[in-house]
Design an enzyme around this catalytic site. Structure first.
Site, PDB file in Angstrom:
ATOM      1  CE  LYS A  77      -3.925   2.055   2.552  1.00 34.51           C
ATOM      2  NZ  LYS A  77      -4.786   1.979   3.749  1.00 34.51           N
ATOM      3  CB  SER A 158      -8.195   3.993   2.634  1.00 29.26           C
ATOM      4  OG  SER A 158      -7.344   3.339   3.567  1.00 29.26           O
ATOM      5  CB  SER A 182      -8.608   1.199   5.532  1.00 32.67           C
ATOM      6  OG  SER A 182      -9.310   2.386   5.324  1.00 32.67           O
TER       7      SER A 182
HETATM    8  N1  GLN Z   1     -13.227   4.815   5.934  1.00 31.96           N
HETATM    9  C1  GLN Z   1     -12.598   5.254   7.138  1.00 31.96           C
HETATM   10  C2  GLN Z   1     -12.184   6.697   7.024  1.00 31.96           C
HETATM   11  O1  GLN Z   1     -12.329   7.251   5.969  1.00 31.96           O
HETATM   12  C3  GLN Z   1     -11.443   4.369   7.475  1.00 31.96           C
HETATM   13  C4  GLN Z   1     -10.230   4.695   6.745  1.00 31.96           C
HETATM   14  C5  GLN Z   1      -9.086   3.819   7.153  1.00 31.96           C
HETATM   15  O2  GLN Z   1      -9.276   2.837   7.861  1.00 31.96           O
HETATM   16  N2  GLN Z   1      -7.912   4.222   6.699  1.00 31.96           N
HETATM   17  O3  GLN Z   1     -11.725   7.269   7.968  1.00 31.96           O
END
Ligand code: GLN
Length: 493
Positions: A77, A158, A182
């Site tokens: 990532k 994400s 995410s």
């Molecule tokens: N969807 C969540 C956010 O936008 C989690 C994002 C994540 O876990 N990086 O904060």
């Protein structure tokens, strides 16, 4: 079977038996990456680097002196700093940032012989649920809706690039980060396995900070056992991260295949939220039946503060993000927009040009929540609620050994369907954020395709530092669900 369809375990066996070389295994994935470039999984491809690493692996296979993940091609990532390889966090502000150091997690994986195929796309600064906020464009899920074959589906986010790449066989496993879901949510939407370990299990050193008290590294793969194997190398104490735990890391693969007889599974009443699609409830019920059939006992539990989880998360997360992102000011690294004027003009122009709309929204919300006069009303209150959410779990674990829930409130939705409605988008995290607020481990396991051909999965939530029970129960669900669908070959593959 094509080399890209092997499991990591199967690939390691094949490499040992000299059925193919690490260079061939990596080349097969590089060819697949070229074939499926349209999915936009990778921001930066490092094929040459992977082949050089693979050639080193082949030398070790020839000498018989091999490493635990020797020659296994991974995707990383693009939030993990990789020495000499561009690391963008999918943001314009770091578009040309090349770190001079390697994150602890990636250095451990590469020290175990894994290779790096490239840097995977994500939501900008990991803010999002659909991988649509990336400066480098959205990722497309390899899965298709049966009823609307021309519609493109989101891979979740994400870590959408990581999840889509593993599902599409463009790498054998991938790193992710999970701040509010995410890893677990994109794993569910793409039909793969994803583990977010306990806060502190993995070092955060060298991972671009988003919301530091919630961020955790973790891994994706296509089987529970492969995920356990990767986690063996991703976890571990690191002196460079004061929040990393000194606890011994067990061999997680030992948990796979162990009986779950007598384990108590908590089913939280509050997760049966209004408007939950029937197919999500039905999958959850199937999971309960599978666990029962393996000898586990089902207990009803209550997590009464669940309804405050999203508002709490969406105060704490932007507050920490606004503070972490203050460092991107155009002075030391990253983008600088300097068109004359004074220093403040330079800061403003750099940040306005460098950050996309979702990042700007979080900085605004976070700065507001932390400002004098509002701090007590928002931030302090959210911290108190966070403690109550943790206490809910502690109480529940007096009655059960782990918790089973859906990982997300729906299967993958279409690209563009939610991006204009931030609140709707934030609701995707309803089943995952509690776990980050409480610092607990969570595992997503794929279970079925819905009637429209889109993947569904289940989430297992564990006690602090008890990833082993999750791998044990996750493997039991995996066995019962027998999910074999392939995004390019249909159900039969
Ligand atoms: N969807 C969540 C956010 O936008 C989690 C994002 C994540 O876990 N990086 O904060």
């Amino acid at each position: 079977m094509s080399l890209t369809d092997l499991t990591i375990k199967g690939a390691l066996e094949g490499l040992k038996k000299k059925e193919f070389t690490a260079v061939e295994l990596n080349q097969a994935h590089i060819d697949a990456m070229a074939k499926h470039k349209d999915l936009n999984c990778y921001i930066t491809e490092t094929a040459g680097h992977a082949l050089t690493q693979a050639a080193e692996s082949d030398k070790r296979y020839a000498s018989g002196n091999t490493l635990k993940l020797d020659g296994i091609p991974l995707g990383i990532k693009d939030i993990y700093c990789t020495k000499g390889i561009r690391t963008t966090v999918a943001s314009r502000i770091l578009e040309n940032f090349v770190p001079t150091y390697e994150s602890t997690v990636t250095s451990q994986l590469f020290a175990a012989g894994a290779t790096c195929l490239g840097k995977l796309n994500l939501d900008e600064f990991a803010m999002g649920c659909s991988n649509e906020t990336s400066y480098f464009g959205n990722v497309i899920s390899p899965w298709k809706s049966k009823s609307e074959p021309n519609k493109q589906l989101v891979p979740g986010g994400s870590s959408g690039g990581s999840a889509a790449a593993v599902a599409a066989r463009l790498c054998m496993g991938a790193t992710g980060t999970d701040t509010g879901g995410s890893i677990r949510q994109p794993a569910a939407l793409t039909g793969i396995v994803g583990m977010k370990p306990t806060y502190g299990r993995c070092s955060r050193w060298g991972i671009v900070a988003f919301a530091s008290s919630l961020d955790q590294a973790g891994m994706f793969a296509r089987t529970v056992e492969d995920t356990a194997l990767l986690m063996n190398h991703a976890c571990g104490h690191d002196e460079k991260d004061s929040t990393s735990s000194p606890r011994e890391v067990p061999d997680f693969t030992q948990s796979v295949g162990q009986s779950i007889k007598g384990l108590k599974v908590g089913i939280p009443d509050e997760y049966r939220i209004d408007g939950l699609p029937e197919e999500i409830t039905a999958e959850w019920d199937k999971g309960i039946e599978w666990l029962k059939s393996e000898g586990a006992e089902i207990v009803r539990i209550s997590l009464p503060h669940t309804k405050y989880a999203l508002p709490t998360y969406y105060i704490i997360n932007p507050a920490e993000a606004s503070s972490n992102l203050a460092r991107y000011d155009g002075v030391r690294y990253g983008l600088r927009v300097d068109e004359g004027g004074n220093l403040n003009d330079m800061y403003e122009k750099t940040r306005a040009a460098g950050f996309g709309p979702e990042v700007r929204r979080r900085i605004m919300v976070g700065t507001y929540a932390l400002s004098a006069g509002y701090y007590d009303a928002y931030y302090v209150k959210a911290q108190k609620t966070r403690r109550l959410i943790l206490q809910d779990f502690e109480k529940a674990y007096e009655k059960c050994d782990f918790i089973l829930t859906p990982p997300a409130p729906s299967a993958a939705f279409g690209i563009g369907e939610q991006i204009d409605d931030p609140i709707q988008m934030y609701l995707n995290d309803v089943f995952t954020v509690t776990v980050n607020l409480a610092g607990l481990p969570g595992l997503t396991v794929p279970t079925s395709l819905n009637s429209d051909g889109r993947p569904l999965g289940l989430q297992l939530i564990g006690r602090s530092f008890d990833e082993e029970t999750l791998f044990r129960a996750g493997a039991a669900i995996e066995k019962c669900a027998n999910f074999k669908a392939h995004p390019f070959k249909g159900d039969a593959a």
